[in-house]
Motif scaffolding. Structure first.
Motif, PDB file in Angstrom:
ATOM      1  N   PRO A 102      10.754  56.148 -13.971  1.00 21.22           N
ATOM      2  CA  PRO A 102      11.267  54.941 -13.309  1.00 21.22           C
ATOM      3  C   PRO A 102      10.153  53.960 -12.912  1.00 21.22           C
ATOM      4  O   PRO A 102      10.329  52.742 -13.020  1.00 21.22           O
ATOM      5  CB  PRO A 102      11.996  55.481 -12.069  1.00 21.22           C
ATOM      6  N   ILE A 103       9.016  54.483 -12.502  1.00 19.20           N
ATOM      7  CA  ILE A 103       7.882  53.628 -12.138  1.00 19.20           C
ATOM      8  C   ILE A 103       7.371  52.890 -13.376  1.00 19.20           C
ATOM      9  O   ILE A 103       7.128  51.684 -13.342  1.00 19.20           O
ATOM     10  CB  ILE A 103       6.749  54.465 -11.493  1.00 19.20           C
ATOM     11  N   VAL A 104       7.231  53.619 -14.469  1.00 19.48           N
ATOM     12  CA  VAL A 104       6.738  53.027 -15.719  1.00 19.48           C
ATOM     13  C   VAL A 104       7.738  51.979 -16.226  1.00 19.48           C
ATOM     14  O   VAL A 104       7.335  50.907 -16.688  1.00 19.48           O
ATOM     15  CB  VAL A 104       6.475  54.123 -16.776  1.00 19.48           C
ATOM     16  N   LEU A 105       9.027  52.266 -16.120  1.00 18.06           N
ATOM     17  CA  LEU A 105      10.041  51.303 -16.557  1.00 18.06           C
ATOM     18  C   LEU A 105      10.019  50.038 -15.698  1.00 18.06           C
ATOM     19  O   LEU A 105      10.194  48.927 -16.215  1.00 18.06           O
ATOM     20  CB  LEU A 105      11.430  51.940 -16.544  1.00 18.06           C
ATOM     21  N   ASP A 109       9.414  46.262 -17.033  1.00 21.49           N
ATOM     22  CA  ASP A 109      10.281  45.121 -16.699  1.00 21.49           C
ATOM     23  C   ASP A 109       9.493  43.994 -16.038  1.00 21.49           C
ATOM     24  O   ASP A 109       9.692  42.823 -16.360  1.00 21.49           O
ATOM     25  CB  ASP A 109      11.429  45.562 -15.777  1.00 21.49           C
ATOM     26  N   TRP A 110       8.593  44.347 -15.139  1.00 23.54           N
ATOM     27  CA  TRP A 110       7.773  43.343 -14.464  1.00 23.54           C
ATOM     28  C   TRP A 110       6.906  42.598 -15.476  1.00 23.54           C
ATOM     29  O   TRP A 110       6.812  41.370 -15.472  1.00 23.54           O
ATOM     30  CB  TRP A 110       6.907  43.996 -13.390  1.00 23.54           C
ATOM     31  N   LYS A 113       8.991  40.252 -17.733  1.00 24.97           N
ATOM     32  CA  LYS A 113       9.364  39.033 -17.030  1.00 24.97           C
ATOM     33  C   LYS A 113       8.151  38.113 -16.872  1.00 24.97           C
ATOM     34  O   LYS A 113       8.238  36.906 -17.071  1.00 24.97           O
ATOM     35  CB  LYS A 113       9.947  39.342 -15.668  1.00 24.97           C
ATOM     36  N   ARG A 114       7.022  38.684 -16.539  1.00 28.40           N
ATOM     37  CA  ARG A 114       5.797  37.884 -16.350  1.00 28.40           C
ATOM     38  C   ARG A 114       5.394  37.197 -17.655  1.00 28.40           C
ATOM     39  O   ARG A 114       4.995  36.029 -17.659  1.00 28.40           O
ATOM     40  CB  ARG A 114       4.664  38.772 -15.831  1.00 28.40           C
ATOM     41  N   MET A 115       5.501  37.907 -18.771  1.00 28.09           N
ATOM     42  CA  MET A 115       5.169  37.315 -20.068  1.00 28.09           C
ATOM     43  C   MET A 115       6.118  36.171 -20.394  1.00 28.09           C
ATOM     44  O   MET A 115       5.689  35.140 -20.912  1.00 28.09           O
ATOM     45  CB  MET A 115       5.211  38.387 -21.175  1.00 28.09           C
ATOM     46  N   GLU A 116       7.399  36.352 -20.063  1.00 25.93           N
ATOM     47  CA  GLU A 116       8.376  35.279 -20.292  1.00 25.93           C
ATOM     48  C   GLU A 116       8.055  34.073 -19.423  1.00 25.93           C
ATOM     49  O   GLU A 116       8.150  32.933 -19.870  1.00 25.93           O
ATOM     50  CB  GLU A 116       9.793  35.781 -20.013  1.00 25.93           C
ATOM     51  N   ASP A 117       7.676  34.323 -18.172  1.00 27.07           N
ATOM     52  CA  ASP A 117       7.329  33.235 -17.253  1.00 27.07           C
ATOM     53  C   ASP A 117       6.103  32.457 -17.732  1.00 27.07           C
ATOM     54  O   ASP A 117       6.004  31.242 -17.520  1.00 27.07           O
ATOM     55  CB  ASP A 117       7.050  33.761 -15.841  1.00 27.07           C
ATOM     56  N   LEU A 118       5.170  33.129 -18.362  1.00 31.83           N
ATOM     57  CA  LEU A 118       3.932  32.486 -18.803  1.00 31.83           C
ATOM     58  C   LEU A 118       4.083  31.721 -20.115  1.00 31.83           C
ATOM     59  O   LEU A 118       3.203  30.945 -20.476  1.00 31.83           O
ATOM     60  CB  LEU A 118       2.823  33.537 -18.947  1.00 31.83           C
ATOM     61  N   LYS A 119       5.193  31.933 -20.817  1.00 29.53           N
ATOM     62  CA  LYS A 119       5.385  31.245 -22.104  1.00 29.53           C
ATOM     63  C   LYS A 119       5.541  29.740 -21.934  1.00 29.53           C
ATOM     64  O   LYS A 119       5.191  28.987 -22.796  1.00 29.53           O
ATOM     65  CB  LYS A 119       6.599  31.819 -22.832  1.00 29.53           C
ATOM     66  N   VAL A 120       6.047  29.322 -20.848  1.00 24.04           N
ATOM     67  CA  VAL A 120       6.266  27.905 -20.492  1.00 24.04           C
ATOM     68  C   VAL A 120       6.956  27.150 -21.562  1.00 24.04           C
ATOM     69  O   VAL A 120       6.921  27.034 -22.635  1.00 24.04           O
ATOM     70  CB  VAL A 120       4.946  27.208 -20.069  1.00 24.04           C
TER      71      VAL A 120
END
Length: 120
Positions: A102-105, A109-110, A113-120
């Protein structure tokens, strides 16, 4: 080869970890350990060569060391099949290793989401 489990036990006895998070990080630290845990938990079990194919840039030696350390810490189980020629080895998560999933998952997920946020 260093005995990581003994090293960790000694650090616990000497109270060299400032907090429990340091213990966790000492077990999963290593460039490939988190992704090994991820794939064994989500897609596994795997034979050694199948794991190596997941990570084309990892050397045989590094993968073997990472798996050995995870095995020493009780995270990964190494099953040897002697009745098959050539002898086959399969890796899977132990019940203790499954508690890390669960920690690795959440890390996955984090990061997604961060990669999606940085795509701009």
């Amino acid at each position: 080869m260093r005995d990581l489990r003994q090293e960790i036990k000694a650090k616990i006895e000497k109270q060299q970890f400032n907090c429990e998070k340091e213990l966790t990080l000492s077990i999963i630290s290593g460039k490939w350990k988190v992704v090994i845990i991820y794939h064994l938990g989500v897609d596994g079990p795997f034979r050694f060569n199948a794991i190596q194919k997941l990570f084309p840039r990892i050397s045989h030696k590094v993968l073997a060391n990472q798996l050995r350390e995870l095995e020493e810490d009780g995270i990964v189980h190494r099953q040897v099949y002697h009745e098959v020629v050539p002898i086959q080895v399969e890796y899977s998560l132990t019940p203790l290793g499954e508690t890390l999933l669960p920690i690795v998952l959440m890390m996955y997920d984090w990061g997604k989401k961060r990669m999606e946020d940085l795509k701009v």
